[in-house]
Write a protein that holds these residues in place. Sequence first.
Motif, short mmCIF file in Angstrom:
data_model
loop_
_atom_site.label_atom_id
_atom_site.label_comp_id
_atom_site.label_asym_id
_atom_site.label_seq_id
_atom_site.Cartn_x
_atom_site.Cartn_y
_atom_site.Cartn_z
N PRO A 101 0.94 -1.28 -0.23
CA PRO A 101 -0.12 0.02 -0.09
C PRO A 101 0.72 1.33 -0.06
O PRO A 101 0.46 2.32 -0.61
N ALA A 102 2.02 1.14 0.81
CA ALA A 102 3.03 2.46 0.62
C ALA A 102 3.26 2.81 -0.94
O ALA A 102 3.53 3.97 -0.88
N LEU A 103 3.24 1.97 -1.56
CA LEU A 103 3.81 2.41 -3.21
C LEU A 103 2.43 2.48 -3.94
O LEU A 103 2.21 3.66 -4.77
N ALA A 105 -10.34 7.36 -3.53
CA ALA A 105 -9.83 6.03 -3.80
C ALA A 105 -8.38 5.75 -3.08
O ALA A 105 -8.11 4.96 -2.54
N TRP A 106 -7.67 6.83 -3.76
CA TRP A 106 -6.22 6.78 -3.21
C TRP A 106 -6.11 6.94 -1.77
O TRP A 106 -5.00 6.30 -0.98
N THR A 120 -4.68 4.99 3.59
CA THR A 120 -4.71 4.71 5.21
C THR A 120 -4.42 3.15 5.61
O THR A 120 -4.13 3.14 6.69
N ARG A 121 -4.47 2.41 4.65
CA ARG A 121 -4.06 1.05 4.88
C ARG A 121 -2.51 0.90 5.22
O ARG A 121 -1.98 -0.25 5.67
N GLY A 142 3.52 7.63 3.62
CA GLY A 142 2.19 8.14 3.47
C GLY A 142 1.54 7.91 4.96
O GLY A 142 0.29 7.96 5.12
N VAL A 143 1.97 7.30 5.74
CA VAL A 143 1.43 7.01 7.23
C VAL A 143 1.15 8.24 7.89
O VAL A 143 1.96 9.26 7.89
#
Length: 268
Positions: A15-17, A32-33, A38-39, A93-94
């Motif tokens: 999910p980070a990518l 959507a993104w 969030t994951r 993106g955390v």
Amino acid sequence: MVDTALVSWLLDSDPALRWQVERDLLDAPPAAWRATRTRVSTEGFGARLLALQDDDGQWAGGAYFPAGSSGATAEGQPWTATTWALDSLREWGVDASALGGTAELLAENCRWEYDDLPYWGGEVDCCINGLRLANGVWLGVDVSGLVDSFREHQLPDGGWNCEWVEGSQRSSFHSTVNALKGLLAAGDGTREMRRAGEEYLLRRGLFRRLSTGEAIVRAARRPDGTWVQARRHPGQVWFEVDVAAGEASKWLTLYGTRVLRWWDGPNG
């Protein structure tokens, strides 16, 4: 348009990518993104690294190097300490809410290896301070003093050099890039500094091959649209997030495709 097969390969990722592919290459709707983003804190790379945080807020017991480390060795720079962990989590993106209380814990428990300086007070190295600045903004720390430090130590040619403390008056490409990344995160009040630093980088022209003038990013792209990992920075890591040298890298392909999509577009 980005090739369908290439996009499918990139989407089959952590999910980070994946969320960055959705946002920057597919122009997916924000809902959507953001759902994918969030994951990151609950699965994959982000969740694994969050689980490795110590009770005192640090990773590996140190600010820039693991506790007990003497620094970079013949085996390379250890990439497991607090600053590198925070930088990865932020870039993946955390959301800062997943690190609730971390800023306060680091203020209390974490000191720079250089002169035992307080963590959020910054170091003297502008590369390190660039990371600290971006991470401080992300975690809601007052970083105004560090912004002033970048202004004070900006060199006459517009850039920065980590060796300023030794009297250097000539900017470094690497130091300037790291400074600009931090200042971009700081936003308001840094535009004039950033423009001068950006002009320094453009004058260096390091985005082109010296021999032909060809743009390096485009020249490195393979016919299938991928970029190959040329080499890896040596040193200890918590876990692998990219491929070995010689293999097609999803991270590099994301970065390269994103750059060229912007460059070839209306705002490039």
